[in-house]
Design a protein around this motif. Sequence first.
Motif, PDB file in Angstrom:
ATOM      1  N   GLN A  55       0.827  -1.205   0.000  1.00 47.49           N
ATOM      2  CA  GLN A  55       0.000   0.000   0.000  1.00 47.49           C
ATOM      3  C   GLN A  55       0.866   1.262   0.000  1.00 47.49           C
ATOM      4  OE1 GLN A  55      -2.261  -1.014   3.530  1.00 47.49           O
ATOM      5  NE2 GLN A  55      -4.135  -1.322   2.327  1.00 47.49           N
ATOM      6  N   MET A  56       1.974   1.222   0.734  1.00 53.99           N
ATOM      7  CA  MET A  56       2.899   2.352   0.740  1.00 53.99           C
ATOM      8  C   MET A  56       3.435   2.632  -0.660  1.00 53.99           C
ATOM      9  SD  MET A  56       5.317   2.076   4.110  1.00 53.99           S
ATOM     10  CE  MET A  56       4.729   2.551   5.732  1.00 53.99           C
ATOM     11  N   LYS A  57       3.862   1.573  -1.316  1.00 53.93           N
ATOM     12  CA  LYS A  57       4.435   1.743  -2.646  1.00 53.93           C
ATOM     13  C   LYS A  57       3.381   2.227  -3.650  1.00 53.93           C
ATOM     14  CE  LYS A  57       8.372  -1.391  -2.254  1.00 53.93           C
ATOM     15  NZ  LYS A  57       8.559  -0.993  -0.865  1.00 53.93           N
ATOM     16  N   GLU A  58       2.168   1.745  -3.511  1.00 54.57           N
ATOM     17  CA  GLU A  58       1.089   2.205  -4.388  1.00 54.57           C
ATOM     18  C   GLU A  58       0.800   3.685  -4.149  1.00 54.57           C
ATOM     19  OE1 GLU A  58      -3.605   1.130  -5.439  1.00 54.57           O
ATOM     20  OE2 GLU A  58      -2.522   0.007  -3.902  1.00 54.57           O
ATOM     21  N   MET A  59       0.738   4.089  -2.881  1.00 59.44           N
ATOM     22  CA  MET A  59       0.514   5.491  -2.545  1.00 59.44           C
ATOM     23  C   MET A  59       1.641   6.360  -3.090  1.00 59.44           C
ATOM     24  SD  MET A  59       0.290   7.229   1.263  1.00 59.44           S
ATOM     25  CE  MET A  59      -1.022   6.116   1.764  1.00 59.44           C
ATOM     26  N   ALA A  60       2.876   5.889  -2.929  1.00 63.49           N
ATOM     27  CA  ALA A  60       4.032   6.652  -3.379  1.00 63.49           C
ATOM     28  C   ALA A  60       4.042   6.809  -4.900  1.00 63.49           C
ATOM     29  CB  ALA A  60       5.318   5.968  -2.912  1.00 63.49           C
ATOM     30  N   ALA A  61       3.706   5.739  -5.610  1.00 62.56           N
ATOM     31  CA  ALA A  61       3.685   5.795  -7.071  1.00 62.56           C
ATOM     32  C   ALA A  61       2.637   6.781  -7.575  1.00 62.56           C
ATOM     33  CB  ALA A  61       3.431   4.404  -7.644  1.00 62.56           C
ATOM     34  N   GLY A  62       1.467   6.774  -6.940  1.00 67.58           N
ATOM     35  CA  GLY A  62       0.419   7.712  -7.336  1.00 67.58           C
ATOM     36  C   GLY A  62       0.827   9.152  -7.093  1.00 67.58           C
ATOM     37  N   MET A  63       1.480   9.398  -5.960  1.00 64.72           N
ATOM     38  CA  MET A  63       1.932  10.742  -5.652  1.00 64.72           C
ATOM     39  C   MET A  63       2.974  11.215  -6.663  1.00 64.72           C
ATOM     40  SD  MET A  63       3.888  12.074  -2.258  1.00 64.72           S
ATOM     41  CE  MET A  63       5.220  10.973  -2.741  1.00 64.72           C
ATOM     42  N   ARG A  64       3.878  10.320  -7.055  1.00 60.81           N
ATOM     43  CA  ARG A  64       4.903  10.668  -8.035  1.00 60.81           C
ATOM     44  C   ARG A  64       4.272  11.079  -9.355  1.00 60.81           C
ATOM     45  NH1 ARG A  64       7.446   8.359 -12.264  1.00 60.81           N
ATOM     46  NH2 ARG A  64       9.650   8.929 -12.613  1.00 60.81           N
ATOM     47  N   VAL A  65       3.286  10.322  -9.806  1.00 57.76           N
ATOM     48  CA  VAL A  65       2.598  10.640 -11.061  1.00 57.76           C
ATOM     49  C   VAL A  65       1.943  12.014 -10.974  1.00 57.76           C
ATOM     50  CG1 VAL A  65       0.667  10.003 -12.552  1.00 57.76           C
ATOM     51  CG2 VAL A  65       2.252   8.233 -11.744  1.00 57.76           C
ATOM     52  N   ARG A  66       1.293  12.305  -9.851  1.00 60.26           N
ATOM     53  CA  ARG A  66       0.635  13.603  -9.687  1.00 60.26           C
ATOM     54  C   ARG A  66       1.647  14.745  -9.675  1.00 60.26           C
ATOM     55  NH1 ARG A  66      -2.247  10.438  -6.071  1.00 60.26           N
ATOM     56  NH2 ARG A  66      -1.123  11.265  -4.266  1.00 60.26           N
ATOM     57  N   MET A  67       2.760  14.554  -9.004  1.00 60.26           N
ATOM     58  CA  MET A  67       3.770  15.600  -8.938  1.00 60.26           C
ATOM     59  C   MET A  67       4.351  15.911 -10.312  1.00 60.26           C
ATOM     60  SD  MET A  67       5.820  14.594  -5.404  1.00 60.26           S
ATOM     61  CE  MET A  67       6.980  15.987  -5.508  1.00 60.26           C
ATOM     62  N   LEU A  68       4.629  14.878 -11.079  1.00 62.54           N
ATOM     63  CA  LEU A  68       5.230  15.087 -12.393  1.00 62.54           C
ATOM     64  C   LEU A  68       4.204  15.526 -13.431  1.00 62.54           C
ATOM     65  CD1 LEU A  68       7.746  12.096 -12.542  1.00 62.54           C
ATOM     66  CD2 LEU A  68       8.248  14.521 -12.151  1.00 62.54           C
ATOM     67  N   GLY A  69       2.924  15.342 -13.139  1.00 61.76           N
ATOM     68  CA  GLY A  69       1.887  15.713 -14.096  1.00 61.76           C
ATOM     69  C   GLY A  69       1.504  17.184 -14.056  1.00 61.76           C
ATOM     70  N   MET A  70       2.001  17.934 -13.071  1.00 55.90           N
ATOM     71  CA  MET A  70       1.676  19.359 -12.977  1.00 55.90           C
ATOM     72  C   MET A  70       2.434  20.161 -14.024  1.00 55.90           C
ATOM     73  SD  MET A  70       1.840  20.094  -8.880  1.00 55.90           S
ATOM     74  CE  MET A  70       0.818  19.207  -7.704  1.00 55.90           C
ATOM     75  N   ASP A  71       1.782  21.186 -14.558  1.00 52.93           N
ATOM     76  CA  ASP A  71       2.530  22.110 -15.408  1.00 52.93           C
ATOM     77  C   ASP A  71       3.341  23.040 -14.510  1.00 52.93           C
ATOM     78  OD1 ASP A  71       0.841  24.176 -14.478  1.00 52.93           O
ATOM     79  OD2 ASP A  71      -0.496  24.003 -16.209  1.00 52.93           O
TER      80      ASP A  71
END
Length: 287
Positions: free
Chosen positions: A150-166
């Motif tokens: 669950q930690m790794k899943e949460m971390a992966a989602g956060m990474r995607v959101r961070m890199l998806g910002m303009d």
Amino acid sequence: MSFPRIVAAIAAGLLFASSAIAAPAFKVEVTGNTSGAPMILIPGLASSGAVWDGTVQRYCGARRCHVLTLAGFAGVPAIDGPLLATAEQQLSEYIAANKLAQPVIVGHSLGGFLALKLAADHPEQVGRLVIVDSLPALAAVQMPSITSAQMKEMAAGMRVRMLGMDAAAHQAGQLQTLRTMITGEADVQRALAWGLESDRTTVANAMADLMGQDLRQNIARIKAPTLVMGSWIAYKNFGTREQFLQTYQDQYRQLPGVTIEMADNARHFIMLDDPDWMYDRIDQFLK
């Protein structure tokens, strides 16, 4: 920086470079008495070692201090590969190459996590630990029973959101976050400048790496006396002082003899918000 500090930084950097094969995972500025007891200071996510300027002024006359800025943060060139694991290994090598006997390791936030990891994996190299508002398992703050998956899943989602910002959203998000972490607007703007000079991919990867790890059991291997200073006032909407203190006590339960103090007038950047309180605790701890 004064000429002696520049010379010391170059000399230490050359000694470190001679022992490292990979690209440097951090830059180092060295100051203080050459024969003084060593102290290593590690800043947090997207921060410059300059965040420790006041701490250096306080402790790094009689002491020999080594102030890090991690690769990819605050204008330091990024590296390939995992930053935290590489920085840990290279810091262990740096301590050995420079013959630093039982240094005091001071780490803030992500830098505190790195300090804990170093002390758990290389317990013989660390004399004392000072951890400034950092936890062994950040992802477990609201879910103590969270699993590794669950930690790794949460971390992966956060990474995607961070890199998806303009770029505009990224800067606005940084500013909003920093204003919850730092009280003074001048300090907020200074930290924002460091963040904007940081490599976004490195920041996102490092944050995901931090969120995806759990050191709650690993810290039992730490031999160094440890002072942990936490903050809570910025997060009053999420709990009381007693609840935050309990969270710290629970997460550090496996670390024998740890001393936990809670700042009542400082946000996440305790060294900027209430340095006198922090220095008083460190002074008592280093006696």
